[in-house]
Design a protein around this motif. Structure first.
Motif, short mmCIF file in Angstrom:
data_model
loop_
_atom_site.label_atom_id
_atom_site.label_comp_id
_atom_site.label_asym_id
_atom_site.label_seq_id
_atom_site.Cartn_x
_atom_site.Cartn_y
_atom_site.Cartn_z
N ILE A 91 0.82 -1.22 0.00
CA ILE A 91 0.00 0.00 0.00
C ILE A 91 0.85 1.27 0.00
O ILE A 91 1.97 1.28 0.52
N THR A 92 0.29 2.29 -0.60
CA THR A 92 0.86 3.64 -0.50
C THR A 92 -0.24 4.51 0.07
O THR A 92 -1.36 4.52 -0.45
N ILE A 93 0.05 5.17 1.17
CA ILE A 93 -0.97 6.01 1.80
C ILE A 93 -0.74 7.47 1.39
O ILE A 93 0.36 8.01 1.56
N PHE A 112 1.05 14.27 0.60
CA PHE A 112 2.15 13.43 1.05
C PHE A 112 1.84 11.95 0.78
O PHE A 112 0.75 11.46 1.08
N ALA A 113 2.81 11.25 0.17
CA ALA A 113 2.59 9.83 -0.15
C ALA A 113 3.67 8.97 0.52
O ALA A 113 4.85 9.29 0.45
N GLU A 114 3.23 7.90 1.18
CA GLU A 114 4.18 7.01 1.86
C GLU A 114 3.92 5.58 1.41
O GLU A 114 2.81 5.06 1.58
N LYS A 115 4.96 4.94 0.86
CA LYS A 115 4.80 3.57 0.39
C LYS A 115 5.31 2.59 1.45
O LYS A 115 6.38 2.80 2.03
N PHE A 116 4.55 1.54 1.69
CA PHE A 116 4.92 0.55 2.70
C PHE A 116 5.31 -0.76 2.02
O PHE A 116 4.85 -1.05 0.91
N PRO A 117 6.13 -1.56 2.69
CA PRO A 117 6.53 -2.85 2.09
C PRO A 117 5.37 -3.85 2.08
O PRO A 117 4.35 -3.62 2.73
N LEU A 118 5.56 -4.95 1.36
CA LEU A 118 4.56 -6.03 1.32
C LEU A 118 4.23 -6.48 2.74
O LEU A 118 5.12 -6.74 3.53
N MET A 119 2.96 -6.51 3.07
CA MET A 119 2.58 -7.02 4.39
C MET A 119 1.22 -7.71 4.35
O MET A 119 0.46 -7.54 3.40
N HIS A 120 0.95 -8.48 5.39
CA HIS A 120 -0.33 -9.14 5.53
C HIS A 120 -1.42 -8.07 5.61
O HIS A 120 -1.19 -6.99 6.16
N LYS A 121 -2.61 -8.37 5.06
CA LYS A 121 -3.68 -7.37 5.06
C LYS A 121 -4.04 -6.93 6.49
O LYS A 121 -4.46 -5.81 6.70
#
Ligand code: C5P
Length: 417
Positions: A380-382, A388-397
């Protein structure tokens, strides 16, 4: 598993019903999650589950007999000590007899005495379990009402097979469900949560989830591959933080997370109607549903026959549920959307955020492995209103849900009373 349980002290009162056989598994869940458990059982309970089993699993002697515990001077105030010690008191199963005792202030065994000695601000969870006819008896219902008035949380029994051979309401929920309720109760009462997470306590969160189905004829529909997993994970995570959650969902085999109020819908129009009735009381509206953009202009009342080699279907645009919320939202309400894009992700998502009057949008990558529809994980990218955009690594939902709620709490805090 939740960190909330770490170091928590739980008094588990087990009264004498057949469902007591589930309690060793519940004790294991608590212990595995890092909690300390003190089991107290009534005299009859020994006929359903042995004190030794529960003692071994909880690593503490099981208390039953008031006089046994008080036999030595050092134990004279054992009930008071336990009442002070506990972070939570949970009774499962609660028989009709134990409900009556607790509702009327009896103190004739260790379980009922410790209940009286419990500190007033500690959560009390009561799980009645008995045969359906008994559960609906006027006196049992009266006692339950009294316990609720006294500040207990009474979790109603479930519908299903009963030990009597009958089928009906009366089953004790499974240990995992009881555990989840305990987590929620602690979340609502503890200061172990960080400041952001505490913002959810008592808030009303509405989540849309899953795919809509747009009818073509009695046997066919237009839909998509959305599983509902992201929306269900959000509903579960919000409930665990002490929020009151309404989950409006398309058809999915997923189980309703504990304490979440679920509304099942089929089409986008039904989803809109259900959502509209929640708009006014929602503190946060999270649109995780994959709503079909179009629906057939007409729904055929009979099955369409195949005839020509070509066939075309006239479609009409569906209402945008999230945009409808965004258009009417009050300053204290938070709107969160999702975007699944194949190209120009951030740009398109930002555009949607502004167009639908959102506070935050979560961009799911559609072309990366492990992200998107019908998988357990997500990337996800929030993106927030300020761009402002923040990308997160692959994670469990599940973890993605927690991350989203943590970020979204900033909007709740900005308007917190
Ligand atoms: O389909 P679209 O990319 O516009 O979806 C963005 C967001 O809007 C999602 O959060 C989705 O749940 C929501 N949406 C909606 N009703 C629609 C279409 C989309 O609530 N008809």
């Amino acid at each position: 598993m939740s960190d909330i349980m770490l170091g928590k002290k739980i008094l588990l009162g087990v009264s004498g019903g057949i469902a007591a056989y589930k309690m060793p598994l519940l004790v294991r869940l608590f212990v595995k999650a890092g909690a300390e458990v003190q089991v107290i059982m009534t005299a009859r309970t020994k006929q359903f589950v042995t004190p030794d089993t529960l003692a071994v699993l909880s690593k503490r002697p099981v208390l039953t007999d008031v006089f046994g515990a008080f036999a030595q001077p050092s134990h004279w105030a054992e009930h008071i000590r336990l009442g002070e010690w506990a972070d939570m008191f949970l009774v499962a199963p609660a028989t009709a007899n134990t409900l009556a005792k607790l509702a009327h202030g009896f103190g004739d065994d260790m379980l009922s005495i410790v209940y009286l000695a419990l500190r007033p601000n500690k959560p009390r969870l009561v799980f009645p379990a008995m045969d359906g006819e008994m559960f609906t008896a006027a006196s049992v219902q009266r006692n339950i009402e009294q316990l609720v008035q006294d500040g207990c949380t009474v979790i109603p029994p479930e519908h299903g097979d009963l030990a009597s051979g009958l089928v009906g309401v009366g089953r004790l929920p499974e240990p995992e469900t009881i555990f989840a309720h305990a987590v929620k109760a602690l979340a609502g009462s503890t200061d172990a949560l960080d400041e952001d997470e505490q913002k959810y306590r008592g808030k009303h969160i509405v989540v849309t989830a899953g795919a809509t189905r747009e009818k073509i004829d009695p046997v066919r529909f237009i839909s998509n591959y959305s599983s509902g997993k992201m929306g269900f994970a959000l509903a579960e995570a919000a409930a665990q933080l002490g929020a009151t959650v309404t989950l409006i969902t398309g058809k999915t085999p997923l189980a309703t997370p504990p304490t979440v109020a679920r509304i099942n819908i089929e089409s986008a129009e039904e989803m809109l109607r259900a959502a509209e009735s929640e708009f006014a009381r929602a503190d946060m509206f999270i649109a995780a549903a994959a709503v079909a953009d179009y629906r057939p202009v007409e729904v055929q009342s009979e099955k369409l026959k195949k005839s020509d080699s070509e066939f075309s279907l006239r479609l009409i645009k569906n209402p945008d549920i999230l945009a409808a919320f965004g258009a009417q939202k009050k300053p204290h309400q938070v709107a969160i959307g999702f975007a699944l894009e194949t190209h120009n992700g951030i740009e398109n998502a930002k555009e949607k955020l502004l167009k639908k009057n959102l506070d935050m949008i979560v961009l799911n990558s559609a072309n990366e492995a492990g992200a998107g529809f019908d998988v357990e994980t997500n990337i996800i990218t929030i993106i927030t209103r300020d761009g402002f955009a923040e990308k997160f690594p692959l994670m469990h939902k599940r973890n993605a849900a927690k991350t989203i709620l943590k970020k979204a709490a900033a909007f709740l805090s900005a308007i917190a009373s």
